[in-house]
Design a protein around this motif. Structure first.
Motif, mmCIF file in Angstrom:
data_model
loop_
_atom_site.group_PDB
_atom_site.id
_atom_site.type_symbol
_atom_site.label_atom_id
_atom_site.label_comp_id
_atom_site.label_asym_id
_atom_site.label_seq_id
_atom_site.Cartn_x
_atom_site.Cartn_y
_atom_site.Cartn_z
ATOM 1 N N ALA A 17 0.624 -1.306 0.276
ATOM 2 C CA ALA A 17 0.157 -0.118 0.153
ATOM 3 C C ALA A 17 0.669 1.078 0.095
ATOM 4 C CB ALA A 17 -1.321 -0.211 1.350
ATOM 5 N N ALA A 18 2.409 1.395 0.849
ATOM 6 C CA ALA A 18 3.360 2.048 1.101
ATOM 7 C C ALA A 18 3.191 2.438 -0.110
ATOM 8 C CB ALA A 18 4.046 1.920 1.658
ATOM 9 N N CYS A 19 3.061 1.572 -1.618
ATOM 10 C CA CYS A 19 4.467 1.485 -2.979
ATOM 11 C C CYS A 19 3.283 2.062 -3.601
ATOM 12 C CB CYS A 19 5.150 0.384 -3.209
ATOM 13 S SG CYS A 19 6.581 -0.277 -2.374
ATOM 14 N N ILE A 20 1.888 1.948 -3.576
ATOM 15 C CA ILE A 20 1.495 2.726 -4.361
ATOM 16 C C ILE A 20 0.997 3.773 -3.642
ATOM 17 C CG2 ILE A 20 -1.461 2.626 -5.158
ATOM 18 C CD1 ILE A 20 -0.010 0.085 -6.265
ATOM 19 N N VAL A 21 0.834 4.554 -2.943
ATOM 20 C CA VAL A 21 0.588 5.905 -2.537
ATOM 21 C C VAL A 21 2.146 6.870 -3.042
ATOM 22 C CG1 VAL A 21 0.734 7.290 -0.244
ATOM 23 C CG2 VAL A 21 -0.569 4.959 -0.615
ATOM 24 N N ALA A 22 2.946 6.376 -2.639
ATOM 25 C CA ALA A 22 4.287 6.576 -3.369
ATOM 26 C C ALA A 22 4.397 6.715 -4.759
ATOM 27 C CB ALA A 22 5.529 5.654 -2.526
ATOM 28 N N ILE A 23 4.022 6.119 -5.161
ATOM 29 C CA ILE A 23 3.310 6.178 -6.988
ATOM 30 C C ILE A 23 2.622 7.176 -7.127
ATOM 31 C CG2 ILE A 23 2.623 4.996 -9.051
ATOM 32 C CD1 ILE A 23 3.041 2.117 -8.145
ATOM 33 N N SER A 28 2.087 12.278 -9.047
ATOM 34 C CA SER A 28 0.988 13.685 -9.138
ATOM 35 C C SER A 28 2.024 14.843 -8.916
ATOM 36 C CB SER A 28 0.547 13.810 -7.703
ATOM 37 O OG SER A 28 -0.455 12.483 -7.972
ATOM 38 N N ALA A 29 3.431 15.106 -8.240
ATOM 39 C CA ALA A 29 4.639 15.863 -8.719
ATOM 40 C C ALA A 29 5.208 15.712 -10.002
ATOM 41 C CB ALA A 29 6.093 14.782 -8.073
ATOM 42 N N GLN A 30 5.045 14.784 -11.131
ATOM 43 C CA GLN A 30 5.505 15.143 -12.149
ATOM 44 C C GLN A 30 4.226 16.109 -13.288
ATOM 45 O OE1 GLN A 30 8.714 15.167 -14.085
ATOM 46 N NE2 GLN A 30 7.347 16.334 -14.878
ATOM 47 N N LEU A 32 2.668 17.753 -11.400
ATOM 48 C CA LEU A 32 2.372 19.182 -11.304
ATOM 49 C C LEU A 32 3.605 19.916 -11.525
ATOM 50 C CD1 LEU A 32 0.764 21.247 -9.456
ATOM 51 C CD2 LEU A 32 2.560 20.233 -7.410
ATOM 52 N N LEU A 33 4.672 19.473 -11.678
ATOM 53 C CA LEU A 33 5.870 20.183 -12.543
ATOM 54 C C LEU A 33 5.272 20.099 -14.044
ATOM 55 C CD1 LEU A 33 8.659 18.371 -11.321
ATOM 56 C CD2 LEU A 33 7.855 20.237 -10.706
ATOM 57 N N ASN A 34 4.951 19.390 -14.743
ATOM 58 C CA ASN A 34 4.284 19.949 -16.435
ATOM 59 C C ASN A 34 3.429 20.762 -16.369
ATOM 60 O OD1 ASN A 34 5.724 17.427 -16.807
ATOM 61 N ND2 ASN A 34 3.851 16.010 -17.217
ATOM 62 N N ILE A 35 2.510 21.276 -15.256
ATOM 63 C CA ILE A 35 1.145 21.879 -15.445
ATOM 64 C C ILE A 35 2.450 23.367 -15.300
ATOM 65 C CG2 ILE A 35 -0.856 23.237 -14.190
ATOM 66 C CD1 ILE A 35 -1.139 20.001 -13.646
ATOM 67 N N ILE A 36 3.276 23.737 -14.581
ATOM 68 C CA ILE A 36 3.921 24.562 -13.566
ATOM 69 C C ILE A 36 4.873 25.037 -15.181
ATOM 70 C CG2 ILE A 36 5.777 25.243 -13.118
ATOM 71 C CD1 ILE A 36 4.974 24.313 -10.912
ATOM 72 N N ALA A 37 5.190 24.462 -16.020
ATOM 73 C CA ALA A 37 6.022 24.592 -17.209
ATOM 74 C C ALA A 37 4.994 25.685 -18.525
ATOM 75 C CB ALA A 37 6.767 23.089 -18.022
ATOM 76 N N ARG A 38 3.605 24.085 -17.992
ATOM 77 C CA ARG A 38 2.700 24.740 -19.373
ATOM 78 C C ARG A 38 2.670 26.574 -19.312
ATOM 79 N NH1 ARG A 38 -0.093 20.809 -23.013
ATOM 80 N NH2 ARG A 38 1.278 19.579 -23.144
ATOM 81 N N VAL A 39 2.259 26.631 -17.816
ATOM 82 C CA VAL A 39 1.250 27.741 -17.224
ATOM 83 C C VAL A 39 3.009 28.800 -17.199
ATOM 84 C CG1 VAL A 39 0.713 29.343 -15.076
ATOM 85 C CG2 VAL A 39 -0.362 27.223 -15.866
ATOM 86 N N MET A 40 4.283 28.590 -17.279
ATOM 87 C CA MET A 40 4.742 29.109 -16.845
ATOM 88 C C MET A 40 6.449 29.305 -17.689
ATOM 89 S SD MET A 40 3.930 30.281 -13.671
ATOM 90 C CE MET A 40 5.997 31.507 -13.106
ATOM 91 N N GLY A 41 6.119 28.621 -18.579
ATOM 92 C CA GLY A 41 6.787 28.815 -19.931
ATOM 93 C C GLY A 41 8.176 27.478 -20.003
ATOM 94 N N SER A 45 10.653 23.654 -17.206
ATOM 95 C CA SER A 45 10.365 22.732 -17.158
ATOM 96 C C SER A 45 11.195 22.095 -16.383
ATOM 97 C CB SER A 45 10.524 22.746 -18.628
ATOM 98 O OG SER A 45 10.171 21.569 -19.507
ATOM 99 N N TRP A 46 10.334 21.494 -15.628
ATOM 100 C CA TRP A 46 11.538 20.366 -14.595
ATOM 101 C C TRP A 46 11.094 18.714 -15.412
ATOM 102 C CZ3 TRP A 46 10.273 24.696 -11.381
ATOM 103 C CH2 TRP A 46 11.388 25.570 -10.921
ATOM 104 N N THR A 47 11.480 17.736 -14.952
ATOM 105 C CA THR A 47 11.068 16.571 -14.777
ATOM 106 C C THR A 47 12.127 16.335 -13.892
ATOM 107 O OG1 THR A 47 11.316 16.653 -17.244
ATOM 108 C CG2 THR A 47 11.206 14.393 -16.163
#
Length: 180
Positions: A17-23, A28-30, A32-41, A45-47
């Motif tokens: 279950a902890a592995c599923i939560v970590a996934i 979700s973090a990635q 969020l980073l993709n959304i930030i790159a789309r909004v901010m330019g 862009s981070w991966t």
């Protein structure tokens, strides 16, 4: 001994279950980073390096570590169309046969997974992603999961032989589950 085994099955399920939560958190973090790159330019862009590899390794570990707990809780998919119509003794014999075959196949898989981990350690195998992960690390979780499943199958087979009754019941009927 029974309580220690039940604790082991639950602990293995908790790690799964902890592995599923970590996934979920990693993906979700990635996102969020993709959304930030789309909004901010493009300058924003981070991966997360090798996040797909990490998610895959955690998924494999979660899948195998959850097997024993799922078995003991009656959560595995089974074809009960026939066994529900069998008399108690027929259902018991069918379950013993299935548990014996499952244990044999699981022991076979365990043997080769232990050999795979040993080979990965011996040759220093690493993943090919941006972050080179020693392959024995994710392989060990899968191997432990199969090992705990072997224990759960042997434990359930022993209980079925000792009580002369089927031990695996539907998860929808927890009041019939022998582990509760």
């Amino acid at each position: 001994m029974r309580h220690a085994l039940e604790w082991l099955y639950r602990a293995s399920g908790a790690v799964a279950a902890a592995c599923i939560v970590a996934i979920c958190l990693l993906v979700s973090a990635q996102i969020l980073l993709n959304i930030i790159a789309r909004v901010m330019g493009p300058g924003w862009s981070w991966t997360i390096p090798s996040y797909a590899d990490f998610a895959g390794y955690m998924l494999a570990n979660a899948s195998f570590l959850a097997l024993a707990c799922t078995l003991r809780e009656g959560g595995h998919i089974r074809v009960t169309l026939l066994t529900r119509r069998l008399p108690l003794r027929g259902a018991w014999m069918t379950e013993i046969t299935a548990l014996g075959l499952g244990l044999g196949l699981s022991l076979y898989a365990l043997r080769y997974l232990v050999a795979l981990v040993a080979e990965s350690l011996r040759y220093g195998d690493k993943s090919t992603g941006i972050v080179a992960i020693p392959l024995w690390i994710p392989q060990t979780g899968v191997t432990i999961g199969i090992g705990v499943l072997c224990l759960a199958l042997a434990h359930t087979l022993y209980d079925a032989l000792r009580t002369r009754k089927p031990q695996l019941v539907d998860a929808e009927k927890p009041d019939l589950c022998p582990t509760h």
